[in-house]
Scaffold this motif. Structure first.
Motif, PDB file in Angstrom:
ATOM      1  N   ASN A  28       0.823  -1.201   0.000  1.00  0.00           N
ATOM      2  CA  ASN A  28       0.000   0.000   0.000  1.00  0.00           C
ATOM      3  C   ASN A  28       0.860   1.254   0.000  1.00  0.00           C
ATOM      4  O   ASN A  28       0.395   2.326   0.364  1.00  0.00           O
ATOM      5  N   THR A  29       2.113   1.094  -0.372  1.00  0.00           N
ATOM      6  CA  THR A  29       3.044   2.219  -0.307  1.00  0.00           C
ATOM      7  C   THR A  29       3.432   2.627  -1.722  1.00  0.00           C
ATOM      8  O   THR A  29       3.922   1.813  -2.488  1.00  0.00           O
TER       9      THR A  29
ATOM     10  N   GLU B 266       3.501  11.912  15.971  1.00  0.00           N
ATOM     11  CA  GLU B 266       3.179  13.084  15.149  1.00  0.00           C
ATOM     12  C   GLU B 266       4.299  13.379  14.179  1.00  0.00           C
ATOM     13  O   GLU B 266       4.092  13.935  13.110  1.00  0.00           O
TER      14      GLU B 266
ATOM     15  N   GLN C  60       1.604   5.824   4.397  1.00  0.00           N
ATOM     16  CA  GLN C  60       0.269   5.217   4.461  1.00  0.00           C
ATOM     17  C   GLN C  60      -0.776   6.334   4.456  1.00  0.00           C
ATOM     18  O   GLN C  60      -0.539   7.424   4.980  1.00  0.00           O
ATOM     19  N   SER C  61      -1.937   6.048   3.860  1.00  0.00           N
ATOM     20  CA  SER C  61      -2.938   7.110   3.711  1.00  0.00           C
ATOM     21  C   SER C  61      -3.443   7.593   5.071  1.00  0.00           C
ATOM     22  O   SER C  61      -3.859   8.736   5.211  1.00  0.00           O
ATOM     23  N   ASP C  62      -3.349   6.735   6.096  1.00  0.00           N
ATOM     24  CA  ASP C  62      -3.818   7.184   7.408  1.00  0.00           C
ATOM     25  C   ASP C  62      -2.663   7.683   8.288  1.00  0.00           C
ATOM     26  O   ASP C  62      -2.779   7.720   9.507  1.00  0.00           O
ATOM     27  N   GLY C  63      -1.569   8.064   7.661  1.00  0.00           N
ATOM     28  CA  GLY C  63      -0.509   8.725   8.414  1.00  0.00           C
ATOM     29  C   GLY C  63       0.655   7.817   8.755  1.00  0.00           C
ATOM     30  O   GLY C  63       0.680   6.634   8.416  1.00  0.00           O
ATOM     31  N   THR C  64       1.603   8.418   9.460  1.00  0.00           N
ATOM     32  CA  THR C  64       2.829   7.714   9.820  1.00  0.00           C
ATOM     33  C   THR C  64       2.545   6.662  10.892  1.00  0.00           C
ATOM     34  O   THR C  64       1.801   6.911  11.830  1.00  0.00           O
ATOM     35  N   ILE C  65       3.145   5.492  10.712  1.00  0.00           N
ATOM     36  CA  ILE C  65       3.002   4.428  11.704  1.00  0.00           C
ATOM     37  C   ILE C  65       4.311   4.330  12.472  1.00  0.00           C
ATOM     38  O   ILE C  65       5.385   4.235  11.871  1.00  0.00           O
TER      39      ILE C  65
ATOM     40  N   ARG D 107       1.443   5.926  17.191  1.00  0.00           N
ATOM     41  CA  ARG D 107       1.096   6.923  16.176  1.00  0.00           C
ATOM     42  C   ARG D 107       1.822   8.234  16.453  1.00  0.00           C
ATOM     43  O   ARG D 107       1.263   9.172  17.014  1.00  0.00           O
TER      44      ARG D 107
END
Ligand SMILES: *[C@@H]1O[C@H](CO)[C@@H](O)[C@H](O)[C@H]1NC(C)=O
Ligand SMILES: *[C@@H]1O[C@H](CO)[C@@H](O)[C@H](O)[C@H]1NC(C)=O
Ligand SMILES: *[C@@H]1O[C@H](CO)[C@@H](O)[C@H](O)[C@H]1NC(C)=O
Ligand SMILES: *[C@@H]1O[C@H](CO)[C@@H](O)[C@H](O)[C@H]1NC(C)=O
Ligand SMILES: *[C@@H]1O[C@H](CO)[C@@H](O)[C@H](O)[C@H]1NC(C)=O
Ligand SMILES: *[C@@H]1O[C@H](CO)[C@@H](O)[C@H](O)[C@H]1NC(C)=O
Length: 586
Positions: A91-92, A149, A120-125, A147
């Protein structure tokens, strides 16, 4: 060096009275040559361990071990199974997203590897992997997810048991290592000395101070390491008046981009650091290996600010621990050549562990078989359509059918024997590449193409084809028909760097290297910077059908087998004009 009896006596006396002042050593940088950015290191029971960034390459985050700070053995990848982070590689999209800027620490008999995954579309993991045995891939845990920032998490245990993750900014949060929960709100610790991107923080506690080491100035030629300290972990932090404490900014040095480092002690109590640097010279134009890891001595007296020795190719500093290659595990030393024969009689049972792919490969793409290292072609070629965010197949998101190892030497020769390759459809190809990103690579392949010279419809022929794409204008593709006498026998494809500036791509019958023909030459600037300014070149083998077929599958017939795989370093440049021989296996 040869010592006279008198200097031996003086040295012996000095050793007897001041044990930490044994004869200083010299060594060459980079000690982790090839693409090894953002090193983070620690020493446990006399063994040094380092982790570096891998972005979208897989397996990710290599761990190296050394007893002497100079011979580094690859021992495992912290991210080595798709199931540790299901689906995220596929997904990257971005060529320089993925897993980067790790911190490696040892606490209560376990190694912790904290890192973040971008894109990722929902932000940094945020991820924290753990192991009690870093010599074993399988023992690395599935990650605890958090998660953050900001990027570049540090991991620091305070004496009161609290665990902190400082990140880019520089901000500080407590991190619950069981749940991934971060304390809120983040506390701003320090904004650096004014360079862009204060990041890559590491906190050390020493002599009653919290020392905050960071990178700033961006990761190109302005890159630097700066430091601040506080009596309380939350601050206020006082910046050192002589910052930056390490940089080659504004110099004519061959090693540029010096920054993003970590500090650690050897068993004798001396301090050292490892940081990234790019062998490029001040013009910063040709640097196919990207950001490599260099070692520097550190003088850190009690209560004082640390003094970091400038990063150069030829270094001198604290006595190194005695030379040793006594490190467990079946990985390769980073400076050793590759000599793999993938065959029933001689072959390694598996694909060597330091080999990498671009994203997690599709199941079944690679196998070490009795007929050779088998590569099932991908429909996307090494470029594919990387900007497409609708067609994951042609974008290469399911992994390219490419397997490679780092270019670890300025001058080297890489070759593979294509033993079995029976393409049936024009467009099917099998070859080798210097690969930086999908938008930066130089390929030499055997390809089946229509033969316009023949009368009959559908006539085809096999050709050598060199194609390239990259940061500077690409050379025109070169097509050379495979000599008839070479058909039906293994053909050796070769990439050689005879100068730091250029690659020579050649082909020969495996049984008659003397018949070698040069297919073309390509500038190493193609695979320097551009879409790959954070990563470094790999050399390896691939197979593709250039978009033929449907779904995930190519037409039948293009599966490639590679038998003899060789990578030999010839020389390392340690300055623009000086080179030293590449290290060889003992
Ligand atoms: C280091 O040594 C200690 C004490 O002997 C031992 O408990 C620990 O397992 C060792 N750790 C490693 C990684 O070797
Ligand atoms: C850093 O800069 C931010 C934004 O300007 C500011 O809010 C913060 O207080 C600064 N932090 C420190 C420690 O000075
Ligand atoms: C450190 O700072 C925290 C929060 O700002 C405060 O609660 C604590 O008392 C301070 N500790 C010391 C030793 O000054
Ligand atoms: C590196 O420096 C040492 C002195 O510190 C010198 O003896 C040696 O010749 C140098 N090596 C090269 C390749 O210049
Ligand atoms: C040995 O190396 C250390 C670390 O770089 C340095 O501080 C010290 O001055 C060196 N000693 C000599 C005698 O050169
Ligand atoms: C690869 O495939 C793309 C899209 O199918 C195509 O446009 C490109 O010409 C091919 N070439 C190379 C060098 O990868």
């Amino acid at each position: 060096m040869r010592l006279s009896p008198i200097s031996l006596l003086v040295t012996a006396l000095a050793v007897a009275t001041k044990p930490c002042q044994a004869q200083n050593s010299t060594y060459y940088n980079p000690v982790l040559p090839g693409w090894h950015s953002d090193p983070s290191c620690t020493q446990v029971n006399g063994t040094f361990f380092c982790a570096t960034s891998t972005f979208i390459a897989f397996p990710g985050i290599p761990i190296y071990a050394s007893k002497d700070l100079v011979n580094w053995k690859f021992i495992s990848h912290a991210w080595n199974r798709e199931t540790q982070l299901p689906g995220i590689s596929w997904n990257t999209w971005g060529q320089q997203d993925g897993m980067y800027a790790p911190t490696l620490r040892y606490h209560d008999n376990e190694f912790y590897l904290i890192c973040e995954y971008l894109g990722q579309s929902d932000g940094t993991i945020g991820v924290v992997f753990k192991t009690a045995d870093p010599f074993d891939d399988a023992s690395w845990s599935d990650p605890v997810i958090f998660r953050p920032e900001k990027i570049d998490p540090d991991l620091f245990w305070d004496d009161d048991g609290k665990v902190y993750a400082a990140t880019q900014g520089i901000i500080l949060q407590e991190l619950n290592l069981e749940t991934g929960e971060l304390s809120q709100p983040p506390i701003s610790l320090w904004n650096g000395t004014g360079g862009v991107w204060p990041e890559g923080p590491h906190i050390y506690k020493k002599d009653g101070w919290y020392w905050l080491l960071i990178a700033e100035g961006g990761t190109a030629t302005d890159h630097a390491i700066t430091i601040a300290r506080a009596r309380n972990i939350t601050g206020p932090y006082e910046a050192y008046e002589n910052n930056p404490i390490l940089t080659n900014r504004g110099t004519a040095e061959y090693f540029q981009t010096v920054g993003h480092g970590d500090l650690f002690q050897d068993p004798a109590g001396n301090w050292w650091g490892m940081c990234l640097a790019t062998r490029s010279g001040p013009a910063f134009q040709v640097f196919p290996m990207g950001r490599e890891a260099s070692l520097f001595p550190v003088t850190w007296n009690e209560g004082e600010w640390p003094v970091l020795e400038p990063v150069r190719g030829n270094m001198s500093g604290w006595a190194l621990p005695p030379a040793s290659r006594d490190i467990p595990g079946d990985g390769a030393f980073v400076s050793d050549p590759d000599a793999y024969d993938f065959s029933a009689e001689k072959g390694p049972a598996a694909i060597p562990k330091h080999f990498l792919h671009w994203r997690v490969p599709r199941d079944g793409t690679f196998a070490a078989t009795a007929d050779g290292l088998r590569i099932v072609p991908s429909r996307n070629n090494l470029t594919g359509t990387p900007e497409s965010n609708t067609d994951g197949v042609m974008a290469g998101r399911l992994g390219l059918a490419f397997v490679g190892r780092r270019q670890t030497d300025t001058l080297f020769t890489f070759s593979v024997d294509v033993s079995a390759f029976a393409p049936t459809t024009p467009g099917q190809e099998a070859g080798i590449s210097v690969f930086l990103t999908q938008l930066n690579h130089i390929d030499l392949a055997i390809v089946k193409l229509h033969d316009p010279a023949k009368e009959e419809a559908g006539a085809t022929k096999l050709s050598f084809r060199m194609r390239a794409i990259g940061t500077v204008a690409a050379p025109e593709p070169v097509l050379v028909e495979v000599p008839k006498a070479w058909l039906d026998a293994p053909i050796r494809l070769e990439i050689r760097a005879e100068t730091p500036m250029e690659y020579t791509l050649a082909a020969m019958p495996a049984s008659d290297p003397g018949a070698r023909i040069v297919i073309g030459k390509a500038s190493a600037a193609l695979v320097s910077g551009g879409a790959g300014n954070f990563v470094g070149s790999l050399v390896g083998a691939y197979a593709t059908c250039n978009g033929l077929g449907s779904g995930l599958d190519c037409p039948e017939g293009g599966v490639a087998h590679f038998t003899r795989w060789r990578y030999n370093g010839d020389a390392q440049y340690i300055s623009a004009t000086e080179r030293v021989p590449s290290k060889r296996s003992a």
